[in-house]
Write a protein that holds these residues in place. Structure first.
Motif, mmCIF file in Angstrom:
data_model
loop_
_atom_site.group_PDB
_atom_site.id
_atom_site.type_symbol
_atom_site.label_atom_id
_atom_site.label_comp_id
_atom_site.label_asym_id
_atom_site.label_seq_id
_atom_site.Cartn_x
_atom_site.Cartn_y
_atom_site.Cartn_z
ATOM 1 N N ARG A 88 28.665 34.927 -66.219
ATOM 2 C CA ARG A 88 27.944 34.564 -64.986
ATOM 3 C C ARG A 88 26.621 35.317 -64.894
ATOM 4 O O ARG A 88 25.586 34.747 -64.557
ATOM 5 N N ILE A 89 26.666 36.615 -65.198
ATOM 6 C CA ILE A 89 25.443 37.417 -65.178
ATOM 7 C C ILE A 89 24.436 36.852 -66.183
ATOM 8 O O ILE A 89 23.261 36.676 -65.867
ATOM 9 N N ALA A 90 24.896 36.580 -67.402
ATOM 10 C CA ALA A 90 23.996 36.079 -68.443
ATOM 11 C C ALA A 90 23.321 34.778 -67.996
ATOM 12 O O ALA A 90 22.099 34.635 -68.131
ATOM 13 N N TYR A 120 35.765 31.965 -75.762
ATOM 14 C CA TYR A 120 35.003 30.752 -75.491
ATOM 15 C C TYR A 120 35.688 29.883 -74.446
ATOM 16 O O TYR A 120 35.021 29.208 -73.656
ATOM 17 N N SER A 121 37.004 29.918 -74.382
ATOM 18 C CA SER A 121 37.696 29.130 -73.345
ATOM 19 C C SER A 121 37.276 29.599 -71.956
ATOM 20 O O SER A 121 37.138 28.791 -71.033
ATOM 21 N N ILE A 122 37.028 30.872 -71.805
ATOM 22 C CA ILE A 122 36.536 31.403 -70.532
ATOM 23 C C ILE A 122 35.096 30.954 -70.307
ATOM 24 O O ILE A 122 34.723 30.560 -69.202
ATOM 25 N N ALA A 123 34.287 30.990 -71.353
ATOM 26 C CA ALA A 123 32.903 30.518 -71.233
ATOM 27 C C ALA A 123 32.881 29.061 -70.788
ATOM 28 O O ALA A 123 32.104 28.691 -69.895
ATOM 29 N N ALA A 124 33.724 28.228 -71.370
ATOM 30 C CA ALA A 124 33.764 26.815 -70.996
ATOM 31 C C ALA A 124 34.139 26.647 -69.520
ATOM 32 O O ALA A 124 33.582 25.786 -68.832
ATOM 33 N N GLN A 125 35.044 27.489 -69.026
ATOM 34 C CA GLN A 125 35.410 27.442 -67.607
ATOM 35 C C GLN A 125 34.217 27.808 -66.726
ATOM 36 O O GLN A 125 33.957 27.155 -65.704
ATOM 37 N N VAL A 126 33.485 28.834 -67.116
ATOM 38 C CA VAL A 126 32.305 29.252 -66.335
ATOM 39 C C VAL A 126 31.228 28.163 -66.397
ATOM 40 O O VAL A 126 30.593 27.867 -65.387
ATOM 41 N N PHE A 127 31.041 27.561 -67.571
ATOM 42 C CA PHE A 127 30.071 26.468 -67.680
ATOM 43 C C PHE A 127 30.453 25.342 -66.710
ATOM 44 O O PHE A 127 29.578 24.791 -66.030
ATOM 45 N N ALA A 128 31.735 25.009 -66.646
ATOM 46 C CA ALA A 128 32.194 23.943 -65.746
ATOM 47 C C ALA A 128 31.959 24.328 -64.290
ATOM 48 O O ALA A 128 31.541 23.498 -63.488
ATOM 49 N N GLU A 129 32.212 25.595 -63.946
ATOM 50 C CA GLU A 129 31.937 26.075 -62.575
ATOM 51 C C GLU A 129 30.465 25.883 -62.244
ATOM 52 O O GLU A 129 30.130 25.450 -61.149
ATOM 53 N N GLN A 130 29.610 26.234 -63.189
ATOM 54 C CA GLN A 130 28.159 26.114 -62.974
ATOM 55 C C GLN A 130 27.772 24.655 -62.761
ATOM 56 O O GLN A 130 26.949 24.355 -61.897
ATOM 57 N N ASP A 131 28.367 23.754 -63.546
ATOM 58 C CA ASP A 131 28.066 22.323 -63.408
ATOM 59 C C ASP A 131 28.558 21.798 -62.060
ATOM 60 O O ASP A 131 27.881 21.001 -61.432
ATOM 61 N N ASP A 132 29.739 22.255 -61.638
ATOM 62 C CA ASP A 132 30.303 21.823 -60.352
ATOM 63 C C ASP A 132 29.455 22.312 -59.186
ATOM 64 O O ASP A 132 29.330 21.628 -58.171
ATOM 65 N N ALA A 133 28.870 23.500 -59.338
ATOM 66 C CA ALA A 133 28.045 24.084 -58.276
ATOM 67 C C ALA A 133 26.679 23.416 -58.167
ATOM 68 O O ALA A 133 26.006 23.527 -57.157
ATOM 69 N N SER A 134 26.262 22.740 -59.240
ATOM 70 C CA SER A 134 24.928 22.101 -59.256
ATOM 71 C C SER A 134 24.891 20.821 -58.467
ATOM 72 O O SER A 134 25.757 20.120 -58.252
#
Length: 134
Positions: A88-90, A120-134
């Motif tokens: 998230r920070i990155a 990477y499974s955690i990264a994919a979850q964070v990516f999805a969170e970011q997409d959902d927030a957009s």
């Protein structure tokens, strides 16, 4: 360091963490049942060390690069919840999803494919969170 200086440094650390994460850390730092009294010292020291001592050091390594290094380090160690925060920070510091994927390619080579897939499974979850927030 006086208790007043410690308090000021801790407050700065909490503010800096909020800037980087987009939320306050206090809810994660509250005492939980059964913790000894000095647990609050540990949490204060660790938070201050990370967010008031290390992260603000931008003379030789900018925050964006430091964030990507932190993702790689935490992923290599296999520590799930801090990895979620570091990703998230990155992303908030301008690291792209593609650059994070490239970091996981390096992690696979040097820390192992299983460790990289797990992180990477955690990264994919964070990516999805970011997409959902957009």
């Amino acid at each position: 360091m006086s208790s007043e200086e410690q308090s000021t440094s801790y407050a700065r650390a909490l503010d800096h963490a909020e800037e980087m994460l987009g939320f306050r850390l206090e809810r994660f730092l509250e005492p939980t049942p059964g913790e000894p009294e000095n647990a609050s010292d540990f949490k204060r020291i660790a938070t201050t060390h990370a967010f008031d001592d290390a992260w603000p050091r931008t003379t030789h390594l900018d925050t964006r690069t430091r964030a990507l290094v932190s993702v790689a380090t935490v992923a290599s160690l296999g520590i799930a919840e801090p990895l979620r925060g570091q990703i998230r920070i990155a992303l908030r510091q301008g690291v792209t999803k593609e650059e994070i994927v490239e970091a996981f390619i390096q992690i696979a080579v040097y820390a192992g494919v299983a460790r990289a897939f797990d992180g990477y499974s955690i990264a994919a979850q964070v990516f999805a969170e970011q997409d959902d927030a957009s």
